[in-house]
Design an enzyme around this catalytic site. Structure first.
Site, mmCIF file in Angstrom:
data_model
loop_
_atom_site.group_PDB
_atom_site.id
_atom_site.type_symbol
_atom_site.label_atom_id
_atom_site.label_comp_id
_atom_site.label_asym_id
_atom_site.label_seq_id
_atom_site.Cartn_x
_atom_site.Cartn_y
_atom_site.Cartn_z
ATOM 1 N N LYS A 76 -9.918 1.537 -2.967
ATOM 2 C CA LYS A 76 -10.330 1.084 -1.648
ATOM 3 C C LYS A 76 -11.742 1.566 -1.340
ATOM 4 O O LYS A 76 -12.072 2.739 -1.531
ATOM 5 C CB LYS A 76 -9.360 1.583 -0.582
ATOM 6 C CG LYS A 76 -9.612 0.999 0.794
ATOM 7 C CD LYS A 76 -8.542 1.437 1.788
ATOM 8 C CE LYS A 76 -8.756 0.784 3.139
ATOM 9 N NZ LYS A 76 -7.736 1.213 4.124
ATOM 10 N N GLU A 123 0.831 -1.199 0.000
ATOM 11 C CA GLU A 123 0.000 0.000 0.000
ATOM 12 C C GLU A 123 0.872 1.258 0.000
ATOM 13 O O GLU A 123 1.896 1.318 0.663
ATOM 14 C CB GLU A 123 -0.883 -0.021 1.251
ATOM 15 C CG GLU A 123 -1.782 1.179 1.420
ATOM 16 C CD GLU A 123 -2.524 1.159 2.753
ATOM 17 O OE1 GLU A 123 -3.490 1.924 2.892
ATOM 18 O OE2 GLU A 123 -2.128 0.378 3.642
ATOM 19 N N CYS A 130 -5.252 -2.839 3.082
ATOM 20 C CA CYS A 130 -5.119 -2.621 4.525
ATOM 21 C C CYS A 130 -6.181 -3.423 5.283
ATOM 22 O O CYS A 130 -6.281 -4.626 5.113
ATOM 23 C CB CYS A 130 -5.192 -1.132 4.835
ATOM 24 S SG CYS A 130 -4.687 -0.717 6.521
#
Length: 544
Positions: free
Chosen positions: A365, A292, A415
């Site tokens: 995301k 990320e 994440c």
């Protein structure tokens, strides 16, 4: 002593049991085989204390104390992100962790009070005319209430389901239930086992000095053992099957210190390290995955020569490169969108696409971190106190097309999105035009915010459970660890040591086929919870 207070020894016992409970969510210091029994025994202490509480308020307070201790210790690593990297003063950072823990503890505390209301103990001095039924109903009420509030904790205010008790059972027989009922179903069964154990202990104590107990009163415990044991044959079922040629992947762990990652004077060092690692001579790779926010700035601020260097890496390996990057790109409405994304490209991807962020392979995301990636209404003042860059993103779509690499379809998440198993399921389904669903899952993370703490091992445990629920392998590429490959049965096939730079070459077999959980999500377990609560209300509160 006031009738509304808990004896000091009882309060200390609940805090100690809660602290022991916090040890059960990842190996270290406990070995993996000990996690499940420790979790059930510790939770049984809470079940005993709350189900026998003289009043509802006492049940709420006892449940809160247990869970406050569990969350405060189990989530201690949030202090590091707030203080060391967020710049918040230590007392305020401690207060932040305790405030979050206190809030999260309200959910299971409410479950304790609900279970105590559904199945009140006999009045003091009065005989229990049906102790066997009461023990069974109490265990059922406790389990259903606990699982319901765990589900709500994963849902309310975008949810924060870290330390769901199901994660303690990745290596226990209960793991066989993961592809059937998911993590909330595992929580339901684990809570039932804990309450049954508490009930058995209460029955033994009621047996007098001889510690004799009617065998019928062990019925709840026997049923719990049967449900746990049923996980073994379920674990043996092949819920998915291999499809296509294995994917040759290379996972990159840069180990860039979080304090350096967004420092303008040091950004180039981090970029160069990832570029060098991705360029190392290694077995051939179809896909190179970087963590990320490998790029700590928006893609259009990057020198075009850096993009050319990355395309050269893709060309030398004849591979697709997938990396985490913050994007600002045009939206469908003409407005600029800011997203935490993964983009995929190869040697033929035009430079203009890379600089604009509009690539054919892209994942945005969807489940953003409050305060870290978006600002909840009314909390701008809190975010302004922190030194967290890139903190206000737009959300991605519910279903986004997996990356088609060779014979495989790779669905990315970023994440802590892998905490929300229900949100990974749309990618497994065929697309609107009939394109295949994901055969491999991939998570890119930057856990550098949390130092060398339990957060890394807890996150790996979460990823393992996602593979059990979906019967899909998962690749995890992280900045500081734990970078790993997990097979479709939840086993770690390979991993890199945490806080060391390196690359992990792996061969991953994609899988197809849908587990019951992938087909129906949380609907079956919510139906079971509702049925158990109705039954407990009917049986537990009627006159005995």
């Amino acid at each position: 002593m006031s009738r509304g207070r808990i004896p000091r020894w009882a309060a200390l016992g609940l805090l100690a049991a809660g602290a022991a409970h916090a040890l059960a969510f990842a190996p270290g210091p406990l070995p993996s085989w000990a996690l499940a029994p420790v979790q059930i025994i510790a939770l049984a202490c809470a079940a005993h204390a709350t189900l026998q509480a003289p009043r509802l308020g006492q049940a709420l307070l006892r449940g809160w104390l247990f869970n406050f201790a569990s969350y405060s210790l189990g989530l201690y690593w949030i202090f590091i992100s707030l203080h060391r990297y967020g710049g918040l003063a230590a007392p305020l950072a401690v207060a932040g962790v305790l405030a979050l823990s206190g809030f999260l503890a309200l959910f299971p505390a409410a479950a304790c009070m609900l279970a105590r209301w559904l199945c009140p103990p006999p009045a003091q001095g009065e005989p229990d005319p049906s102790p066997t039924r009461r023990l069974l109903v109490a265990a059922m009420a406790w389990a259903a209430a606990w699982a319901l509030l765990e589900w709500l904790r994963a849902t309310v205010l975008t949810g924060f389901p870290w330390l769901n008790i199901g994660y303690a059972h990745v290596d226990s027989p209960l793991a066989g239930w993961a592809p059937v009922l998911g993590v909330h179903g595992m929580a339901l069964l684990a809570a039932f086992a804990a309450a049954a154990l508490a009930g058995l202990w209460q029955a033994v104590r009621a047996g007098g000095p001889a510690r004799q107990v009617d065998a019928r009163r062990a019925l709840a415990c026997a049923l719990a053992l049967l449900l746990v044991a049923a996980g073994w044959p379920l674990h043996g079922i092949a819920w998915s099957r291999p499809t296509g040629a294995p994917l040759q992947a290379r996972l990159v762990q840069g180990n860039v210190e979080q304090s350096q990652k967004f420092d303008p004077a040091l950004m180039e060092l981090g970029l160069r390290r990832h570029l060098e690692l991705a360029s190392l001579p290694a077995p051939p790779a179809d896909l190179i995955i970087l963590p990320e926010t490998v790029l700590p700035v928006f893609q259009d601020l990057l020198d075009p020569r850096v993009w050319e260097a990355w395309r050269a890496v893709a060309a030398r390996n004849q591979a697709t490169v997938a990396m985490g990057v913050p994007l600002r790109s045009p939206g469908a409405d003409g407005q600029t969108r800011y997203t935490n994304s993964v983009i995929g490209f190869d040697a033929t991807t035009p430079l203009a696409q890379l600089r604009s962020g509009v690539t054919a392979l892209r994942y945005d995301k969807r489940h953003l971190v409050p305060w870290g990636e978006y600002v909840p209404p009314g909390f701008r003042w809190f975010v302004d106190m922190l030194s967290i860059p890139l903190g206000d993103f737009d959300r991605g779509e519910r279903r986004q097309a997996p990356f088609h690499i060779g014979d495989q379809y790779v669905a990315f998440n970023i994440c802590y999105e892998d905490l929300f198993g229900i949100e990974l399921l749309p990618a497994l389904q065929p697309g609107p035009n009939g394109e295949p669903g994901a055969t491999i899952l991939a998570n890119v993370s930057n856990l550098g915010w949390f130092g060398d703490t339990w957060a890394l091992r807890q996150h790996l445990q979460i990823g393992r459970l996602r593979t059990l629920e979906t019967a899909r392998p998962m690749l995890a590429a992280t900045n500081t660890g734990i970078t790993a490959a997990i097979d479709a049965r939840g086993r770690v096939a390979a991993q890199l040591p945490a806080h060391q730079p390196g690359i992990l070459p792996v061969s991953v077999q994609g899988m197809t086929g849908l587990t019951p959980y992938a087909r129906f999500g949380d609907t079956p377990v919510l139906a079971l919870i509702a049925l158990a609560l109705v039954a407990a209300a009917a049986l537990g509160r009627r006159k005995r």
